[in-house]
Write an enzyme that holds these catalytic residues in place. Sequence first.
Site, PDB file in Angstrom:
ATOM      1  N   GLY A  98       0.801  -1.216   0.000  1.00 38.68           N
ATOM      2  CA  GLY A  98       0.000   0.000   0.000  1.00 38.68           C
ATOM      3  C   GLY A  98       0.832   1.263   0.000  1.00 38.68           C
ATOM      4  N   ASN A 102      -0.499   4.391  -2.101  1.00 37.77           N
ATOM      5  CA  ASN A 102      -1.491   5.087  -1.277  1.00 37.77           C
ATOM      6  C   ASN A 102      -1.313   6.608  -1.307  1.00 37.77           C
ATOM      7  OD1 ASN A 102       0.675   5.641   0.412  1.00 37.77           O
ATOM      8  ND2 ASN A 102       0.017   4.305   2.057  1.00 37.77           N
ATOM      9  N   VAL A 232       2.716 -16.976  -3.125  1.00 33.16           N
ATOM     10  CA  VAL A 232       2.606 -18.073  -2.167  1.00 33.16           C
ATOM     11  C   VAL A 232       1.233 -18.716  -2.324  1.00 33.16           C
ATOM     12  CG1 VAL A 232       2.470 -18.667   0.288  1.00 33.16           C
ATOM     13  CG2 VAL A 232       4.297 -17.151  -0.548  1.00 33.16           C
ATOM     14  N   HIS A 505      -8.558   1.107   4.415  1.00 36.81           N
ATOM     15  CA  HIS A 505      -7.876   0.877   5.688  1.00 36.81           C
ATOM     16  C   HIS A 505      -8.318  -0.459   6.282  1.00 36.81           C
ATOM     17  CE1 HIS A 505      -7.405   5.543   6.216  1.00 36.81           C
ATOM     18  NE2 HIS A 505      -6.638   5.047   5.255  1.00 36.81           N
TER      19      HIS A 505
END
Length: 569
Positions: A98, A102, A232, A505
């Site tokens: 982020g 952001n 992953v 958030h």
Amino acid sequence: MVAYDYIIVGGGSAGSVLANRLSARSANKVLVCEAGQDTPPGQEPPEIRDSYSGTAYFDPRFHWTELKVHTQVVSHNNPDEDRPPLRKYEQARVLGGGSSINGQMANRGAPTDYQEWVDRGAEGWSWNEVLPYFKKVERDLDFDGPYHGKDGRIPVRRIPVEHWTGFAKAIAEACKGTGMAFLPDQNGEFVDGYFPVTHSNAAEQRVSAAMGYLDTETRKRPNLIISTNTQVTSLLFDGTRCIGVAALVDGKTTEFHAREVILSSGAIHSPAHLLRAGIGPVGHLKDMGIPVVAALPGVGQRLMDHPSISLSSFIRRRARVNEHTRRHIQLGIRYSSGLPDVPRGDMFVAVVNKSAWHAVGEQIASLLTFVNRTYSETGQVKLNSRDWRVEPTVEFNLLSDRRDLDRLMTGFRRMAALQMTPMVKAVTDNPFPAAYTDRVRKIGVVSAKNKLLTAIIARFLDGPATLRRYMIDNFVVEGFTFDQVMTDDDALEAFVRKAAIGVWHASCTCRMGRPDDPMSVVDTQGRVKGVHGLRVVDASVFPIVPCANTNFPTLMTAEKISDAIIAAG
């Protein structure tokens, strides 16, 4: 198979901190697995390095492009009720996470937030105990003193008032007229007022966690491997001990083993990794046909974000973003709603001078109001499939607490009062309640087509007032007009319920807490209950989302747990 001491799943904000701190001890062999692309020092994509975040934020190269969420409340008791629409939810898929895309807002939250963390079982995380780690993160370019760090890896600064846009200056003047205090430093004492926002930025360029913590010198360490384009796919277990991960590296399947695995994949994907590994609510795991490794009912539960709404307006040419800075958020407002038993500073307003990267975005300003201290914590993350390729079900259930709805309604009218002051009316026109709809989202995608389309629309908006009003009413406003929501409580409530979104958030889905708390997932050092060799370190471990943009609390959390890991040897 190569053996590591630590495998970090996710090279975002927390992962970058952990990689730097854990590899600083030469005996530790550290592997970072990041699904997205690298951002090598000096070769970062220009959209990421840009001080203006609107290009990187809407560039699909840096996103989990298939992730969609419900923001409105989903009823599970009434299956016949219409489900709210799915919305795209931009989550970073790039080194730095982020912090690479952001808005670069560098704030910390209220001391009362961290006292509540302690009250909810996160012993050792009070304000006085986390402040040293906030200071450790930052290199404040403007202020010194007991609240500030001067030697951290992330620079923070503020845009001088003389360089603000005409719109920001007008809002500040309107705030002053209402008796609000001007705060030169929002990260000093946590009090109400208006202030130049603090952002993680230097020399008019973003400094992401990857730029700050995974710099050239850090990358030279022979005991640190940063593997990008590495997805992953599963955690590997021997009984209840996590022994490594299976991953696709540039499309090839491989396994990595480690003494300890640390999930730093964010509040949506970290719980999804746990669930697929058999760690979570027993009923859900059985429904998915997943053998239970550890029964932890809190995994994926109580997802939180900050509910928000926006009052937007056309900005006159002279009041738009100027040559001094590309920072589009220069001014912030923190105020108290006054609701009983709600801490002070529970509301926040970001004064947005430019709503998008394109030509129309440069003409639209917004007062983005969000509930700083939200009480809506009934969201959840669940699996849609055992297949790692399938994004999970994400239900934020924003406004599930009536206090959040009420505060957004009063917040909208409070911002409307500022909007209607003479100084703000002099630099704006045609205020309207804004919604982040699919149409807005689609035109926000960075493309040549959208650049051309918005350039044409922008020429009309800069034309005669009657034409501008026609264009805004017919091509910008969706569903509700300013007059409607200002004169009709039902219309305002309907608008808020429909238009409220989070502000990216996402947090709290693997909460820290006491061992005897059935809904806690990790202890105060991020260790997952009921298993060995596995931690979670990212915003998902927050007991509640703090009164702040979550990036700096995430960096602080990673710094603090890094210290704990190193101290334990």
